[in-house]
Motif scaffolding. Structure first.
Motif, short mmCIF file in Angstrom:
data_model
loop_
_atom_site.label_atom_id
_atom_site.label_comp_id
_atom_site.label_asym_id
_atom_site.label_seq_id
_atom_site.Cartn_x
_atom_site.Cartn_y
_atom_site.Cartn_z
N SER A 128 0.76 -1.41 0.34
CA SER A 128 0.47 0.34 0.34
C SER A 128 0.41 1.38 -0.45
CB SER A 128 -0.74 0.04 1.35
OG SER A 128 -0.29 -0.46 2.62
N GLU A 129 1.54 1.38 0.74
CA GLU A 129 2.35 2.03 1.00
C GLU A 129 3.13 2.96 -0.45
OE1 GLU A 129 3.77 -0.68 2.17
OE2 GLU A 129 3.11 0.33 4.43
N THR A 166 -4.97 -4.05 1.24
CA THR A 166 -6.16 -3.02 1.18
C THR A 166 -6.32 -2.16 1.75
OG1 THR A 166 -6.89 -4.64 -0.85
CG2 THR A 166 -8.15 -3.00 -0.54
N GLN A 167 -6.79 -2.64 2.81
CA GLN A 167 -7.05 -1.90 4.51
C GLN A 167 -6.37 -1.29 4.00
OE1 GLN A 167 -7.85 -4.69 7.86
NE2 GLN A 167 -8.60 -3.17 8.77
N ARG A 168 -5.00 -1.00 4.45
CA ARG A 168 -4.09 -0.36 4.42
C ARG A 168 -4.09 0.46 3.93
NH1 ARG A 168 -0.15 -4.16 5.57
NH2 ARG A 168 -0.63 -5.30 7.11
N LEU A 169 -4.24 0.57 2.83
CA LEU A 169 -4.96 1.62 1.91
C LEU A 169 -5.64 2.23 1.44
CD1 LEU A 169 -3.83 2.69 -1.49
CD2 LEU A 169 -5.37 0.70 -2.28
N ILE A 170 -6.87 1.76 1.90
CA ILE A 170 -8.06 2.54 2.60
C ILE A 170 -7.62 3.71 3.45
CG2 ILE A 170 -10.40 2.51 2.90
CD1 ILE A 170 -10.87 -0.37 0.96
N LEU A 171 -7.31 3.21 4.72
CA LEU A 171 -6.66 4.12 5.71
C LEU A 171 -5.85 4.70 5.67
CD1 LEU A 171 -6.77 0.91 8.42
CD2 LEU A 171 -8.72 2.90 8.10
N ASN A 172 -5.18 4.52 5.28
CA ASN A 172 -3.78 5.67 4.48
C ASN A 172 -3.66 6.15 3.35
OD1 ASN A 172 -2.54 4.51 6.77
ND2 ASN A 172 -2.21 2.81 5.91
N PHE A 173 -4.83 6.67 2.54
CA PHE A 173 -4.20 7.12 1.58
C PHE A 173 -5.40 8.37 1.59
CE2 PHE A 173 -6.33 8.28 -3.20
CZ PHE A 173 -4.56 9.00 -3.78
N CYS A 174 -4.82 9.62 1.52
CA CYS A 174 -5.83 10.94 1.67
C CYS A 174 -6.15 10.94 -0.24
CB CYS A 174 -4.93 12.01 1.57
SG CYS A 174 -3.73 12.00 3.34
N GLY A 175 -7.34 9.96 -0.05
CA GLY A 175 -7.74 11.32 -1.39
C GLY A 175 -8.88 9.37 -1.38
#
Length: 151
Positions: free
Chosen positions: A101-102, A135-144
């Motif tokens: 996700s990073e 996917t969960q990390r992406l949802i939580l960490n992406f500012c969009g």
């Protein structure tokens, strides 16, 4: 409106994900960035196939040519999936251990994307807790915005 990033892999649902992203981009007057992360294993498979071809042709292929094959496959998928949409797109391919996700966030930010489209996998809550979920990390960490198409 900023652009949207679409994370592509070799799953069959990638074409459907691209069509959904194309509909979004067309309506939002956005461009798409198609991100193709190759794991070391996938990259090794492409290099091995090129080595076999090279032996027959008596030619050495470079790592860049292996990445070119990944880009070409993504372009063919995009041409099919985005037919009928008035959408501009570019391809970004790189090697990574896994679709982290990073790295997805980094690529999205590098290209000014405020929306990410990705495929998700069904996992139990225990599986997410024990193994984590990109996917969960992406949802939580992406500012969009993040759109996840489940398999």
């Amino acid at each position: 409106m900023d652009d949207a990033l679409v994370v592509l892999d070799d799953r069959e649902d990638s074409g459907e994900l691209l069509r959904e992203a194309g509909a979004y981009a067309s309506g939002a007057d956005a461009d798409l960035v198609l991100y193709v992360p190759l794991s070391e294993g996938e990259f090794g498979d492409v290099v091995s196939a090129l080595d076999e071809i090279g032996r027959v042709e008596n030619k050495d292929y470079s790592d860049e040519e292996a990445m070119g094959i990944a880009r070409q496959h993504a372009a063919e998928t995009a041409e099919d999936a985005l037919e009928g949409f008035d959408v501009e797109w570019t391809i970004v391919a790189d090697r990574s251990e896994e679709v982290a996700s990073e790295r997805v966030i980094e690529v999205a930010e590098e290209h000014g994307c405020d929306h990410v489209f990705t495929l998700g996998s069904q996992r139990s809550p225990t599986g997410k807790a024990v193994f984590g979920d990109e996917t969960q990390r992406l949802i939580l960490n992406f500012c969009g915005y993040v759109t996840v198409k489940m398999e």
